[in-house]
Design an enzyme around this catalytic site. Structure first.
Site, mmCIF file in Angstrom:
data_model
loop_
_atom_site.group_PDB
_atom_site.id
_atom_site.type_symbol
_atom_site.label_atom_id
_atom_site.label_comp_id
_atom_site.label_asym_id
_atom_site.label_seq_id
_atom_site.Cartn_x
_atom_site.Cartn_y
_atom_site.Cartn_z
ATOM 1 N N LYS A 1 -36.389 -18.026 -14.620
ATOM 2 C CA LYS A 1 -37.281 -18.813 -15.469
ATOM 3 C C LYS A 1 -37.169 -18.306 -16.904
ATOM 4 O O LYS A 1 -37.246 -17.106 -17.155
ATOM 5 C CB LYS A 1 -38.718 -18.676 -14.979
ATOM 6 C CG LYS A 1 -39.683 -19.583 -15.717
ATOM 7 C CD LYS A 1 -41.045 -19.577 -15.045
ATOM 8 C CE LYS A 1 -41.963 -18.499 -15.532
ATOM 9 N NZ LYS A 1 -42.437 -18.645 -16.903
ATOM 10 N N ASP B 1 -39.596 -23.151 -18.698
ATOM 11 C CA ASP B 1 -41.057 -23.244 -18.561
ATOM 12 C C ASP B 1 -41.707 -23.316 -19.935
ATOM 13 O O ASP B 1 -42.339 -22.366 -20.383
ATOM 14 C CB ASP B 1 -41.543 -22.019 -17.773
ATOM 15 C CG ASP B 1 -43.023 -22.097 -17.432
ATOM 16 O OD1 ASP B 1 -43.577 -23.213 -17.442
ATOM 17 O OD2 ASP B 1 -43.611 -21.041 -17.160
ATOM 18 N N LYS C 1 -43.827 -25.831 -20.664
ATOM 19 C CA LYS C 1 -45.127 -26.494 -20.414
ATOM 20 C C LYS C 1 -45.469 -27.540 -21.459
ATOM 21 O O LYS C 1 -46.473 -27.429 -22.181
ATOM 22 C CB LYS C 1 -46.244 -25.448 -20.344
ATOM 23 C CG LYS C 1 -46.061 -24.408 -19.257
ATOM 24 C CD LYS C 1 -47.283 -23.506 -19.160
ATOM 25 C CE LYS C 1 -47.136 -22.425 -18.122
ATOM 26 N NZ LYS C 1 -46.093 -21.418 -18.428
ATOM 27 N N ILE D 1 -47.487 -36.233 -26.710
ATOM 28 C CA ILE D 1 -47.466 -37.671 -26.443
ATOM 29 C C ILE D 1 -46.255 -37.953 -25.538
ATOM 30 O O ILE D 1 -45.265 -37.200 -25.550
ATOM 31 C CB ILE D 1 -47.408 -38.504 -27.742
ATOM 32 C CG1 ILE D 1 -46.166 -38.159 -28.558
ATOM 33 C CG2 ILE D 1 -48.676 -38.303 -28.561
ATOM 34 C CD1 ILE D 1 -45.949 -39.090 -29.747
ATOM 35 N N THR E 1 -52.693 -19.905 -13.941
ATOM 36 C CA THR E 1 -53.148 -18.867 -13.009
ATOM 37 C C THR E 1 -53.822 -17.695 -13.724
ATOM 38 O O THR E 1 -54.372 -16.814 -13.077
ATOM 39 C CB THR E 1 -51.970 -18.345 -12.168
ATOM 40 O OG1 THR E 1 -50.874 -18.104 -13.049
ATOM 41 C CG2 THR E 1 -51.563 -19.322 -11.114
ATOM 42 N N ARG F 1 -43.294 -9.824 -14.276
ATOM 43 C CA ARG F 1 -43.411 -8.399 -14.603
ATOM 44 C C ARG F 1 -43.142 -7.435 -13.456
ATOM 45 O O ARG F 1 -42.495 -6.401 -13.689
ATOM 46 C CB ARG F 1 -44.783 -8.150 -15.255
ATOM 47 C CG ARG F 1 -44.835 -8.709 -16.667
ATOM 48 C CD ARG F 1 -46.232 -8.885 -17.183
ATOM 49 N NE ARG F 1 -46.911 -9.962 -16.476
ATOM 50 C CZ ARG F 1 -48.137 -10.401 -16.792
ATOM 51 N NH1 ARG F 1 -48.790 -9.838 -17.784
ATOM 52 N NH2 ARG F 1 -48.689 -11.392 -16.112
HETATM 53 O O1 C5P Z 1 -45.307 -11.460 -14.904
HETATM 54 P P1 C5P Z 1 -45.843 -12.521 -13.982
HETATM 55 O O2 C5P Z 1 -45.312 -12.415 -12.571
HETATM 56 O O3 C5P Z 1 -47.345 -12.648 -14.054
HETATM 57 O O4 C5P Z 1 -45.210 -13.862 -14.595
HETATM 58 C C1 C5P Z 1 -45.602 -15.127 -14.232
HETATM 59 C C2 C5P Z 1 -44.821 -16.103 -15.032
HETATM 60 O O5 C5P Z 1 -45.228 -17.413 -14.605
HETATM 61 C C3 C5P Z 1 -45.036 -16.055 -16.530
HETATM 62 O O6 C5P Z 1 -43.783 -16.325 -17.142
HETATM 63 C C4 C5P Z 1 -46.022 -17.162 -16.832
HETATM 64 O O7 C5P Z 1 -45.788 -17.770 -18.086
HETATM 65 C C5 C5P Z 1 -45.720 -18.163 -15.719
HETATM 66 N N1 C5P Z 1 -46.809 -19.039 -15.314
HETATM 67 C C6 C5P Z 1 -48.044 -18.586 -14.893
HETATM 68 N N2 C5P Z 1 -49.037 -19.465 -14.549
HETATM 69 C C7 C5P Z 1 -48.814 -20.786 -14.572
HETATM 70 C C8 C5P Z 1 -47.542 -21.261 -14.959
HETATM 71 C C9 C5P Z 1 -46.559 -20.349 -15.310
HETATM 72 O O8 C5P Z 1 -48.251 -17.381 -14.822
HETATM 73 N N3 C5P Z 1 -49.765 -21.621 -14.188
#
Ligand code: C5P
Length: 239
Positions: free
Chosen positions: A41, A67, A69, A73, A128, A216
């Protein structure tokens, strides 16, 4: 396990989030992880610095999930998703909150582009990193879970096929026929960072996830390849 079919366009459902700032770091991680994870990603921090050149380089090592997001429009969202596809993305995200007109456009676009190669547009439901306290005030009138179900229903009735949700919402969404991607994946000993609604990889796949985003815990690990392997192995056996 029938993981391979379910996680298409990736061969395995672990997506490593390359949340780093330089091309060198991103490609080093991609090289280390290429034969372990299902895909990579990349988000704005790499896309803004290196653009489609880097996406192409990462895509040479595995399927790329862009990603960024998009929440705009409908015509701007369509142009941005087309640009991501042309750069080599296999998955891209838009916000479900962008509404029916935009989501219907995304559904038609996914249909068109996926005839050229496997390609999915995913709608992000509720981030999340939000919980009932930190969710913006306008969304506080009902529980997060209810927003997620309503947004997922909007996604479906607009003709789209995939969403991003918290692993804790999988049970609410698993029977709707959606491709479900969940970030917020952690082993119990991992640090949470800013994630609030997390779950282990085994439980998330068992709960109906199609693919899992892990950032992470893998990329900040002393041995990213070993940690990514632990996450893949944990899909088969509870850890
Ligand atoms: O480091 P970690 O495992 O928390 O990374 C989660 C990844 O998923 C990040 O790149 C974050 O931008 C992405 N993400 C998220 N929640 C969402 C959509 C994407 O944490 N709803």
């Amino acid at each position: 396990m029938k993981l391979n079919q379910k996680s298409q366009p990736m061969l395995n459902p672990i997506i490593a989030a390359l949340d780093v700032d330089t091309r060198e770091q991103a490609l080093k991680l991609a090289d280390e992880l290429a034969d372990v994870v299902g895909g990579f990603k990349v988000g704005p921090r790499l896309c803004l610095r290196y653009g489609q050149e880097l996406v192409k380089e990462v895509a040479a090592r595995g399927p790329v999930f862009i990603d960024n997001k998009h929440f705009d429009i409908p015509s701007t969202m369509e142009a941005a998703v087309r640009a991501s596809f042309e750069a080599g993305a296999s998955l891209v995200t838009v916000h479900a909150l962008s509404g029916r007109e935009a989501l219907s456009k995304m559904a038609a676009l996914e249909k068109e582009l996926s005839q050229k190669r496997p390609f999915r547009i995913l709608a992000v439901t509720i981030l999340t990193s939000w919980d009932e306290h930190s969710v913006p005030g306008v969304l506080k009138q009902q529980p997060i879970s209810q927003h997620v179900v309503e947004l997922a229903d909007l996604v479906i009735s607009s003709g789209m096929t995939g969403v991003v949700c918290s692993p804790h919402e999988l049970d609410l969404l698993q029977n709707k026929g959606l491709y479900l991607v969940t970030p917020g994946i952690r082993f119990s000993m991992d640090s949470l960072g800013d994630q609030k609604r997390v779950m282990g990889p085994y439980e998330a796949i068992k709960g109906g996830a199609s693919a899992l985003v892990v950032g992470r815990p893998i990329i900040e690990s002393r041995n990213p390849r070993e940690t990514a392997t632990d996450y893949v192995m944990a899909l088969y056996e509870k850890k």
